[in-house]
Design a protein around this motif. Sequence first.
Motif, PDB file in Angstrom:
ATOM      1  N   PRO A  61      -4.263   5.490   3.212  1.00  0.00           N
ATOM      2  CA  PRO A  61      -3.062   5.843   2.446  1.00  0.00           C
ATOM      3  C   PRO A  61      -2.160   4.654   2.116  1.00  0.00           C
ATOM      4  N   LEU A  62      -2.388   3.541   2.798  1.00  0.00           N
ATOM      5  CA  LEU A  62      -1.479   2.407   2.646  1.00  0.00           C
ATOM      6  C   LEU A  62      -1.831   1.483   1.503  1.00  0.00           C
ATOM      7  N   ALA A  63      -3.031   1.570   0.948  1.00  0.00           N
ATOM      8  CA  ALA A  63      -3.486   0.498   0.068  1.00  0.00           C
ATOM      9  C   ALA A  63      -4.445   0.993  -0.995  1.00  0.00           C
ATOM     10  N   GLY A  64      -4.658   0.152  -1.983  1.00  0.00           N
ATOM     11  CA  GLY A  64      -5.621   0.442  -3.036  1.00  0.00           C
ATOM     12  C   GLY A  64      -7.004  -0.099  -2.735  1.00  0.00           C
ATOM     13  N   THR A  66      -0.772   4.044 -10.961  1.00  0.00           N
ATOM     14  CA  THR A  66      -1.957   4.251 -10.131  1.00  0.00           C
ATOM     15  C   THR A  66      -3.152   3.442 -10.639  1.00  0.00           C
ATOM     16  N   PRO A 103      -0.211   1.836  -3.693  1.00  0.00           N
ATOM     17  CA  PRO A 103       1.094   2.508  -3.693  1.00  0.00           C
ATOM     18  C   PRO A 103       2.240   1.504  -3.889  1.00  0.00           C
ATOM     19  N   TYR A 104       3.284   1.950  -4.536  1.00  0.00           N
ATOM     20  CA  TYR A 104       4.448   1.111  -4.790  1.00  0.00           C
ATOM     21  C   TYR A 104       4.960   0.481  -3.507  1.00  0.00           C
TER      22      TYR A 104
END
Lengths: 509, 509
Positions: free
Chosen positions: B429-432, B461, B454-455
Motif C-alpha cells: 500500500p505504500l508504493a508503486g 495513479t 501514492p501521493y
Amino acid sequence: MAAAPVWSVDPRTGKQREQVAVEATPQEVDQAVHAAQAARPALADRTVRAAFLRSAAELLAASEEHLVEAADAETALGPVRLTGELARTCYQLRAFADIVDEGAFLDVVIDHPDATATPPVPDLRRYKIPLGVVAVYAASNFPFAFSVPGGDTASALAAGCPVVVKAHPDHPATSELVAATIRRAAARHGIPEGVLGLVHGFEAGLELVRHPLVAAAGFTGSVRGGRALFDAAAARPVPIPFHGELGSLNPVVITEAAAAERADTIGTGLAGSMTLGVGQFCVKPGLVFAPRGEAGDALVKTLTAAVSDTEAGVLLDHRMRDNFVAGVTARAELPEVEAPVTPGAGGDHTVAPGFLTVPAARLAEDGPHDLLLEECFGPVTVVARYGSADEVTAVLSRLPGNLSATLQLSEGEAAGEGRGAELLAELTPLAGRVLVNGWPTGVAVAPAQHHGGPYPATTSTSTSVGGTAIERWLRPVAYQTTPEALLPPELRDGNPLGLPRRYNGRLEH
Amino acid sequence: MAAAPVWSVDPRTGKQREQVAVEATPQEVDQAVHAAQAARPALADRTVRAAFLRSAAELLAASEEHLVEAADAETALGPVRLTGELARTCYQLRAFADIVDEGAFLDVVIDHPDATATPPVPDLRRYKIPLGVVAVYAASNFPFAFSVPGGDTASALAAGCPVVVKAHPDHPATSELVAATIRRAAARHGIPEGVLGLVHGFEAGLELVRHPLVAAAGFTGSVRGGRALFDAAAARPVPIPFHGELGSLNPVVITEAAAAERADTIGTGLAGSMTLGVGQFCVKPGLVFAPRGEAGDALVKTLTAAVSDTEAGVLLDHRMRDNFVAGVTARAELPEVEAPVTPGAGGDHTVAPGFLTVPAARLAEDGPHDLLLEECFGPVTVVARYGSADEVTAVLSRLPGNLSATLQLSEGEAAGEGRGAELLAELTPLAGRVLVNGWPTGVAVAPAQHHGGPYPATTSTSTSVGGTAIERWLRPVAYQTTPEALLPPELRDGNPLGLPRRYNGRLEH
C-alpha cells in the motif's frame, strides 16, 4: 443542535411523505468511512466480489415491485421508466461481475529480465490494486442506475473498493432501501455491511470527500456542486482522484441534406429525445443546429407539433421546477429568440416542455446569448438556425465539453459523400461520445461505452458507464525481483488464474 | 523591464558559463503553445509519429559526445552517467515508437448491436485520441531522461500530443541543444518545429500550466514546486490532468534473518544505492529499517565503511547543496540521532555522503523526528534500528506515499518461510513499485514498469516510466451507429491496421 431531519418528498404534490433519516454528523461520516475501510479485506477475493455483485443484482430484482414503488413516490419518474432503470442497474451489476471474473482490468504485465535493454530490465510484474474507500455522490435523476446501486458503486465494488454513498436528497427513502438490499447481499458472502455506507446531508458530503481514508470519489450532478467537491478533493493535503460528471449541452448538428431527406423523422426523434423523462437526462440534446430555409422549417414544424403533443410532467423536485421556469424564461426573453412551443410552468407541480429558436449567428460571439450555451435541466432545447457551415463551426468552437455530440446526416453523407467525415472530425473534439443518425438519450452499458467528455462533461478522462468505468478505482503496482513464492497468483508465470496479460511484451489471453 | 537572462552555471565552481536564453514572457509562452497546437495535425498519423521518435533517437545518439559534454558542464553528473542516461533516453524513444506501431494503447473496443442487453446496445466503437498540447516540466537530476527528450515528452509525442517543455534552470544549454535536435528530427518528417516548444523561467512555467490550450501536464521535481503547479492546474476554469512526480522516501525493510544472512552484501548494496549519482535520485533509499542487535550492527558497520570510502561529490546546483547541508544538520541534531558517517559540506562545492541512525520507536509518533520522514535530496539515508516487527509496522503506517518500497529478505523468507509474504503485503500500500532483495535506484524502461505511487510520490495513479506512461495523454471517444464510411480505420470491422482490440467482448490480437 438537533440533527437535521431528512424527508422523503412527493414531487407530485411538494408534500413531505416521511422522515427517512437525519443528516450525518462528522462523527457518523467518520464511522461510515472506517467501517468501509474495515471491509476491504472481505473484498480482496475476486471470486467473492463477483458473487456479491450477482447477489446484489438478484436481491434488487427480487424487490423490484417494492423498490419501484418507493422510487416513484419520491421521484415521480413513473413505474415504466423505473422498472427499466432497475433492470439496467441489475444488468450493470452482473456485467461488472463478468468483468471481475475475466480479470482483464487487472492489466497484468510481466517482463522477464532482459540484459539487452538500456538499462537492463530486472524481473518486473505489474497489476492493478484497489485504491481504497470510494465516495459516491448519487445523482438526482437516476435513483437506481446512477445512485446507491449505480455504475459508480458497481464499478468500485468490482475493483475491490468499499463505498460510502452520499444519498441524493430527492430519493432518500429509496437510497436506504437499496442500501439495505445490497448489505443483505454482502452478508450472504460474509462481507461486513460497512462495505456500503450511506450518509445524508450536504455537509456530510463535504466531510466525506475530505476524509483522509477516502481514496477517490465519483459524482454525477451539477457543475456547481461537482466543481465544489472537485475543488475540495484537489485541496486536500493528499489530493484524490475525483471523477465527476457535471453537465453537458449535447449538441446536435442536422445537415441541410439530412433535413431535406427526413425532416419529419428528425423532428419527431428530437422531440422524443429532448422530452424523454421530462428532459431530465444528462445527455438530453440541448442545442440543435438546423438549417434555415424550407427543409429546416419543415423540421421545426414537425418538432412544434410533436412537442405540443407532449404532456406536462413532474420534475424531480420543486427547486428544479423553479430553476427550469426561471431558466427558460430568461432564455426566451433574449433578443431574436422565439418559442414555437413555450416551455415553462405547467400545472401547480408540473412543467410544460417547449423549445426555443435563435439565429445561429447570435451564438457565435460573446454576449447575452451565451446563456443559451449553458445546460438547462428539463424539457427544453434550443434550435439554432444556420445559414452556412461556417456559422455552425463558429458556434461549435465556443462550446464547452460535452458527454455527447450528434450528427444527423443524409443517406449520401452517411455513405461518405459531402461533408460527413469533416463534420465527424469537427464534433469529435467536443465530446466523449459521437453519434450519427441517432439520439444521445439512452446510454448503453457496454464495453465500448464512453460516458464522459471534456470538462465540464467530466472532471477526468474516464467514463462512468461501461466496462472501463472500473479503471477509476485502481492503481498499478509493480513487483521487482520478487520470488514466485511471494508473488500474488495474478503475477505468477504459470498464470494459475488464467488472466489475460502482456507477457514479455506479447499480449496473451 | 528587460527580460531576465537565463545562465548556464558550472556547479563545480558555481560560476556562470554563458547566457543561454532569456526567460519567456507570457506572449512567448502563448506563441509556443499556439505553435504546438498548430503541429497537432502533423502528429495525427501513427506511422509518422513512430518514424519521428526513431529519428529523434538517431539524431540524439549521433550527437552523443557533444550533448554529454554540454550536460556535464552544467550538471557535473559526469560523462559515464550521462552517456548511459542518453542511451536510456534514446532507447525510451525507440520503445515508444514500437508502442505506437503496435497500437494497443489505442484501447480499441468494438461492440456490435445487441438487442438482448438491458438496455439494448447500439453499434458502439471506442478508441483513444490525443488530449492536445502537453506541458512538460523538466527535472533537475536527469538532463536527458526526465527532461526535454525524456519520458514525458516521448510518451506525449507517441500519444500524438505536441509538447511545450519548461526547461529546468540547472541545464538550460543542454535543453536548448536537445530541443534543436528533436526539431531537426521533426523536420525530417515534415512536422513543424512547434511540435516541441521550450520555455525558460519560473513564471513562464506558471503561465504554461494556466494556458487554455494546454490540455495536460507532466512534472518531475519537488513536492513544493509540483504541488504549486498541481494546484494551478486544478484551479483553472477548465482543470487539466496534472501528472506530477513529487517526492519519495523509498523505505527499505531489512529483516533480522536477512541481516544475519548477509549483512555485508546488504550494507554494501545500500551504500551504493544511496550514494549513486551523489544521492540525487528520486528513488534513493531514504529510510532503512535495520534490526537492533548483532546482525544489524554488522550491517551498520559495513555501511559505515562503504560510505566512508565514497568520495564527496558535486550536487546539481548550489541551492541544492545549501539545502542538503541545512537538511542533514537539522536531522543530525535531533535527540537520539547519531551519525556514524557525518553527511554535509565537503569541499567548497561538494558534499560528503553520510548516514544517520535513530531508534525506530522515535519515528512511531508525532514529534520533531518527523523531519526524518521527509525526503532529503542528496547522499544521505536514515537507518532506523528496530527491536520488533511492531515497531516497523508503526512507522510504516505513518509514511506518506512512495515511488518504491524495498524488502531485504533471507533466502528462507524469499522462499515463503516466515513473514516474507506478510511484509510484502504491508509494503504494497505504500508504493508503486515493491522490490525484494534489490535496490530501488535504476528504473528500467519496460512494459511492466510503474514509476509512480501514492501521493506525494505522484499526483495521479499513472507512471512516468514504461509503456503505460502513454495513457496519461489520451482520452477515450466512442462512436455510436457511425457508418463504416465515416469511421476512422482503427474502428472498422475489418481491422485494416491490424490493431489489438476487444471485439464483441472478446480480446483479439
